[in-house]
Design an enzyme around this catalytic site. Structure first.
Site, PDB file in Angstrom:
ATOM      1  N   LYS A 166       0.837  -1.208   0.000  1.00 30.85           N
ATOM      2  CA  LYS A 166       0.000   0.000   0.000  1.00 30.85           C
ATOM      3  C   LYS A 166       0.875   1.262   0.000  1.00 30.85           C
ATOM      4  O   LYS A 166       2.080   1.181   0.274  1.00 30.85           O
ATOM      5  CB  LYS A 166      -0.905  -0.012   1.239  1.00 30.85           C
ATOM      6  CG  LYS A 166      -0.128  -0.003   2.559  1.00 30.85           C
ATOM      7  CD  LYS A 166      -1.022  -0.360   3.748  1.00 30.85           C
ATOM      8  CE  LYS A 166      -0.216  -0.364   5.032  1.00 30.85           C
ATOM      9  NZ  LYS A 166      -0.982  -0.939   6.157  1.00 30.85           N
ATOM     10  N   ARG A 223     -10.333  -0.734  14.866  1.00 25.96           N
ATOM     11  CA  ARG A 223     -10.261   0.118  13.692  1.00 25.96           C
ATOM     12  C   ARG A 223     -11.198  -0.561  12.700  1.00 25.96           C
ATOM     13  O   ARG A 223     -12.391  -0.372  12.772  1.00 25.96           O
ATOM     14  CB  ARG A 223      -8.793   0.140  13.220  1.00 25.96           C
ATOM     15  CG  ARG A 223      -8.288   1.448  12.758  1.00 25.96           C
ATOM     16  CD  ARG A 223      -6.791   1.400  12.466  1.00 25.96           C
ATOM     17  NE  ARG A 223      -6.353   0.253  11.679  1.00 25.96           N
ATOM     18  CZ  ARG A 223      -5.141   0.117  11.164  1.00 25.96           C
ATOM     19  NH1 ARG A 223      -4.230   1.054  11.341  1.00 25.96           N
ATOM     20  NH2 ARG A 223      -4.811  -0.949  10.468  1.00 25.96           N
ATOM     21  N   TYR A 229      15.622  29.590   9.810  1.00 21.10           N
ATOM     22  CA  TYR A 229      14.385  30.239  10.244  1.00 21.10           C
ATOM     23  C   TYR A 229      14.241  30.194  11.763  1.00 21.10           C
ATOM     24  O   TYR A 229      14.537  29.173  12.392  1.00 21.10           O
ATOM     25  CB  TYR A 229      13.179  29.521   9.642  1.00 21.10           C
ATOM     26  CG  TYR A 229      12.897  29.861   8.199  1.00 21.10           C
ATOM     27  CD1 TYR A 229      12.740  31.172   7.782  1.00 21.10           C
ATOM     28  CD2 TYR A 229      12.747  28.842   7.264  1.00 21.10           C
ATOM     29  CE1 TYR A 229      12.459  31.464   6.460  1.00 21.10           C
ATOM     30  CE2 TYR A 229      12.453  29.126   5.938  1.00 21.10           C
ATOM     31  CZ  TYR A 229      12.310  30.447   5.540  1.00 21.10           C
ATOM     32  OH  TYR A 229      12.021  30.728   4.233  1.00 21.10           O
ATOM     33  N   MET A 240      11.630  24.263   3.548  1.00 21.56           N
ATOM     34  CA  MET A 240      10.879  23.548   2.529  1.00 21.56           C
ATOM     35  C   MET A 240      11.808  22.894   1.506  1.00 21.56           C
ATOM     36  O   MET A 240      11.618  21.748   1.117  1.00 21.56           O
ATOM     37  CB  MET A 240       9.923  24.510   1.810  1.00 21.56           C
ATOM     38  CG  MET A 240       9.020  23.827   0.809  1.00 21.56           C
ATOM     39  SD  MET A 240       8.041  25.013  -0.125  1.00 21.56           S
ATOM     40  CE  MET A 240       6.868  25.545   1.122  1.00 21.56           C
TER      41      MET A 240
END
Ligand SMILES: *Cc1c(COP(=O)(O)O)cnc(C)c1O
Length: 383
Positions: A47, A146, A268, A321
């Site tokens: 998956k 679940r 940052y 990023m």
């Protein structure tokens, strides 16, 4: 892999590259198969684009290795996989039967993992209407709460000939909640409940083990195992050394090397201060490439690291990023050249390492990797 640009030109245009070693994935599958009790089948859970390694390439390689049963999460993944794999491959859809999709499952010869009473009834009604008993797995919930039928629902369904003869139950399965921690009492509880409730139906193949279940031993194996993360070199069990081969390498390109004076800050937020004069390398990959932002460092908390020619280069400051700053002060200068590469993930930097700094797991890291990387299928040791 195929690129409209010429290979040499295009390679230089990428900020990083992701190398995936299909032979290593195949070797991991063989290793897990060899651990199973005699006659046990090793399937493959592929998956989420085979945990980021590529559903098509990994699916085909595992099929060639002898794997015949595949698990994906979504019907969309399954339809794509059916186009890739030879017709005798069995494809299960773990998320089960979405409403109104039974016909598409049948058309593509996909098997839903029926996870609640309503899904069972919809599949049975579809089969009745078609006059054909299509295969499906029945998912029993043994405690994860679940997906899966409750004990009562399971017994009611399996005890009702009208239902179990309408379709063909080809697998009974359940899923472990705490496999990453073998000492957790939940494992024995789930194993015992699964064994007891499914015993009357032992003529139908049974499956409980994910990767951790395979590694926890024969009590968990039943007839079919569904490993995922271990195929991809991930760490299925937190408390033990990882026996699997790494299958992926991420290398980020060095854009420039620069100096930071003592007392200045990097990145940052200005959260990381140079405690001595530093040499840093700025590399062209960041959180948009899946390199987990929380693995950055501050003055209060260390971050992850990269490796360069056997030297460790700690991450300095926040992960941006599109770029990461690395401390290469202690790495020989010849190894840190503009245009060169550093290893962010691979044989020397386990996915679970960076994930741990980011307070997550390698599953999340691997499945978020590499939409902007150059993707190469080949051995990890060629460079
Ligand atoms: C994802 C998944 C697996 C594979 O689990 P790993 O821990 O990656 O080995 C097996 N079974 C089910 C139901 C899953 O959702």
């Amino acid at each position: 892999m195929s690129d409209p640009l010429s290979p040499s030109l295009s390679t230089n245009l990428y900020g990083g590259r992701l190398t995936i070693d299909l032979d290593a994935i195949a070797a991991n599958w063989r290793m897990l198969s060899s651990r199973l009790v005699a006659g046990g089948e090793c399937a493959a859970t592929i998956k989420a684009d085979a945990y980021g390694t590529g559903q098509d390439a990994t699916g085909r390689r595992l099929y060639d290795e002898g794997c015949r049963t595949f698990f994906v999460a979504l019907p969309t993944e399954a339809v794509a996989l059916r186009r890739t794999l030879p017709q005798d491959a069995v494809i299960y859809v773990l998320d089960g039967l979405f409403p109104g999709t039974a016909e598409i499952f049948a058309q593509h010869r996909l098997r839903p993992v029926l996870g609640c009473h309503a899904e069972v009834m919809e599949w049975a009604a579809f089969c009745n209407a078609q006059g054909r008993a299509f295969e499906a797995a029945v998912h029993l919930d043994t405690g994860i709460h679940r997906l899966g039928l409750s004990r009562e629902e399971f017994q009611a369904v399996m005890g009702d000939d009208g239902i179990t003869s309408a379709f063909a139950p080809s697998l009974i399965m359940s899923h472990l909640a705490c496999g990453s921690d073998p000492a957790h009492p939940m494992n024995a509880h789930q194993q015992a409940m699964f064994a007891a409730l499914t015993a009357p139906y032992a003529s139908i193949p049974r499956s409980l083990a994910n990767s951790a279940g395979v590694l926890m031993g024969p009590d968990f194996h039943f007839d079919l195992a569904r490993p995922g993360i271990a195929l991809y070199g991930g760490k299925a069990i937190d408390t033990e050394a990882n026996p699997m081969r790494p299958v992926a390498r991420v290398e980020a390109r060095i854009m420039m090397v620069r100096h930071v004076p003592e007392g200045d800050t990097i990145g940052y937020g200005a959260k990381q201060t140079a405690k001595r004069p530093l040499r840093n390398a700025v590399v062209a990959a960041g959180y948009a490439d899946g390199l987990l932002r929380r693995a950055g460092s501050t003055d209060d908390r260390p971050g992850g690291f990269a490796m360069i020619g056997g030297y460790r280069a700690p991450i300095l400051g926040r992960i941006s990023m599109d770029m990461i700053t690395l401390d290469v002060t202690d790495v020989p200068e010849a190894l840190v050249q503009r245009g060169g590469f550093v290893e962010m993930l691979g044989p020397d930097v386990a996915a679970s390492d960076l994930a741990a700094y980011a307070e997550t797991i390698d599953y999340e890291y691997l499945t978020s990797l590499g939409r902007r990387f150059e993707r190469i299928y080949g051995p990890l040791d060629s460079r």
